[in-house]
Design an enzyme around this catalytic site. Structure first.
Site, PDB file in Angstrom:
ATOM      1  N   LYS A  35       7.395  -5.388  -0.379  1.00 34.19           N
ATOM      2  CA  LYS A  35       6.207  -5.478  -1.221  1.00 34.19           C
ATOM      3  C   LYS A  35       6.565  -5.093  -2.658  1.00 34.19           C
ATOM      4  CE  LYS A  35       1.445  -3.646  -1.245  1.00 34.19           C
ATOM      5  NZ  LYS A  35       0.516  -2.762  -0.478  1.00 34.19           N
TER       6      LYS A  35
ATOM      7  N   SER B  13      -3.709  -4.789   0.724  1.00 32.89           N
ATOM      8  CA  SER B  13      -3.002  -5.299  -0.426  1.00 32.89           C
ATOM      9  C   SER B  13      -1.620  -5.873  -0.099  1.00 32.89           C
ATOM     10  CB  SER B  13      -2.838  -4.185  -1.467  1.00 32.89           C
ATOM     11  OG  SER B  13      -2.015  -3.129  -0.982  1.00 32.89           O
TER      12      SER B  13
ATOM     13  N   SER C 266      -4.160  -1.432   3.987  1.00 30.94           N
ATOM     14  CA  SER C 266      -3.355  -2.421   3.283  1.00 30.94           C
ATOM     15  C   SER C 266      -2.168  -2.958   4.083  1.00 30.94           C
ATOM     16  CB  SER C 266      -2.854  -1.855   1.950  1.00 30.94           C
ATOM     17  OG  SER C 266      -3.920  -1.751   1.051  1.00 30.94           O
TER      18      SER C 266
END
Length: 535
Positions: A116, A196, A220
């Site tokens: 990420k 996210s 997330s």
């Protein structure tokens, strides 16, 4: 999307078509694309092929790079990968040389992994999706990245995310960042990937990599994993170091694995986890010694377990979700588990306090990170000002009111913050999750993870329909989501919630459930949900 936003144009490995040739077991991707030889393959199978000399890390890495070019940067344009590692093929060559010399490092040796884009990994940028940090290239790896390299993984690149890990606006669109654009769900392209860790989830679901790393403060990892048909593990806060990760809140932040199977997630978690002097939470009381979570992959993991069913789970009532959850309960019972009704007596009582904690800890943690990494901006007010100055790129769909509120907080010495922090943890953990587990003598609680993915709507933002994982996020305890079915082709997940440091036991439960339910299906890249016309 131009090179300035993708951040992936310098020294990228050039695509080739050699790895796209059809092979036994190859699966077709989106219409108009070539079959992909490694679609849906687990880490153990990839390792077995490399051990037999049928595959090497360079070939595998090249194949994933070609897959990214074909369906992420073109084709359905998933926009899951925000930047490629220019050294990926060189790293693969080193791993192949080590294997040839008889020095494989373990089950991740030569396996490409995506990270990420809020995790430091040289030589790539770390931006949290913001143009303010698009040129921020940290000088050193995050601690968990060093562990992945030590385990033999190949860093393939960085994934898109909801900008600032979805802590920018209360009406944001999950999966959108100014740097990476809008990530799309590979099951139904006009549906949300959730956030996210949207890019990490979409990339693994679409076989752009074998596994990926996400991060979570509250949902997330679990939400994008669930709506993209994946396994996601949110570890106990302190199991995995947060050093080198752009933060939201130290009380709740953690990184975790995202994978297509419990087995792959277990392999990745074992490589990531470890104490780190730079993150005091990793030396906390009760932390178990290092463990190979693969030993917890037990087909009989549910036999004799006591599982608490959360009927009041926080997900809006929806027929498909309710039906899938009832089938999942039947699977638990068929596997030899005793299921009992359970409830979180304090459910939702911590919400206001959690928000107070996030606002205060975000500014403090972010500014510590920016200063320690010598970032091009050093404080939250500067980021707010940057967004105002670049409103056409940064603020076209929604604002930054959460950043502005966080910038106005008085700091971590504020008595109101300290009271909120202590009260939120007590309500969610001691009087919430732990009380329910203790009172029912339970191994774990289960609930639907989240509802099916909603349509992407940049005007109105997310149409979020609730979740079953919030208590574990605030409590700092582990949770695992596993596919349990679908709604009109949109994946649904079930979440297992356990006490602190119970990752091994949760893996046993989740693995046994996964084997019996066999609920995961590969994405079909549909344009939209097809609704039959009435007769």
């Amino acid at each position: 999307m131009g090179c300035a936003l993708l951040g992936a144009c310098e020294r990228q490995p050039s695509p080739t078509s050699a790895s796209s040739a059809e092979a036994p077991g190859a699966e077709r991707g989106p219409a108009g694309t070539a079959p992909f030889a490694f679609a849906e393959l687990e880490v153990a199978e990839l390792q077995a092929r490399m051990a037999r000399g049928e595959l090497d890390s360079r070939t595998l890495t090249r194949a994933y790079l070609d897959r990214i070019a074909a369906i992420d940067h073109a084709g359905p344009t998933l926009r899951a990968v925000i930047e490629l590692n220019p050294d990926a093929l060189d790293e693969a060559d080193v791993r192949d040389a080590e294997r040839a010399a008889g020095r494989p490092r373990g089950p991740l040796h030569g396996i490409p992994v995506l990270l990420k884009d809020n995790i430091d990994a040289t030589p790539m940028a770390n931006s949290a999706g913001s143009l303010a940090l698009a040129g921020h290239r940290p000088a050193r790896d995050a601690f968990l990245v060093r562990r992945l390299r030590d385990a033999g993984a190949v860093l393939l690149g960085k994934t898109n995310l909801s900008e600032w890990a979805n802590f920018r606006s209360s009406r944001s669109t999950s999966g959108w960042s100014a740097r990476g654009g809008q990530t799309r769900n590979p099951y139904v392209l006009d549906r949300s990937p959730c956030g996210s860790s949207s890019g990490s989830a979409v990339a693994v679901a679409a076989s752009l990599a074998a596994v990926a790393i996400g991060t979570e403060t509250d949902g997330s990892i679990l939400c994008p994993a669930a709506v993209n048909g994946l396994v996601g593990i949110k570890p106990t806060v302190g199991l995995v170091s947060r050093d080198g990760i752009i933060p939201i809140a130290a009380s709740q932040d953690t990184a975790g694995p995202m994978a297509r199977s419990v087995a792959d997630a277990a392999v990745l978690l074992a490589a990531m986890a470890g104490p780190d002097p730079a993150d005091p939470a990793t030396g906390g009381t009760g932390r178990p010694p290092p463990v190979d979570y693969v030993v917890h992959l037990r087909a009989d993991g549910l036999h004799g377990a006591r599982i608490g069913i959360l009927r009041e789970h926080g997900v809006d009532a929806q027929p498909d979700v309710d039906a899938a959850f009832e089938r999942a309960i039947g699977t638990l019972q068929a596997a030899g588990a005793t299921v009992v009704e359970a409830r979180i007596a304090t459910a939702g009582e911590w919400s206001d306090d959690e928000f107070t904690v996030l606002l205060h800890e975000f500014r403090d943690g972010l500014e510590r990170y920016l200063d320690s990494r010598q970032a091009p901006v050093r404080d939250l007010p500067a980021i707010v000002a940057f967004n105002h100055d670049h409103a056409a790129q940064e603020l076209p769909w929604f604002g930054q009111e959460l950043l502005e509120r966080a910038a106005a907080t008085p700091g971590l010495d504020d008595p109101a913050y300290r009271r909120a922090r202590d009260r939120a943890r007590r309500l969610a953990r001691e009087q919430g999750l732990e009380a329910a587990l203790r009172d029912g003598r339970l191994d774990a609680l289960v609930a639907p993870t989240v509802g099916p993915a909603w349509p992407i709507d940049p005007v109105n933002g997310d149409n979020f329909t609730g979740a079953g994982y919030g208590v574990a996020a605030v409590a700092g305890t582990p949770s695992i989501t596993v596919p349990m079915g679908d709604s009109h082709g949109l994946p649904l997940g079930i979440v297992f919630l356990g006490p602190a440091w119970s990752e091994g036991r949760l893996i046993e439960l989740a693995y046994a459930f996964e084997r019996l339910s066999a609920a995961r299906a590969a994405p079909r890249f549909l344009a939209t949900v097809s609704i039959p016309a009435p007769e």
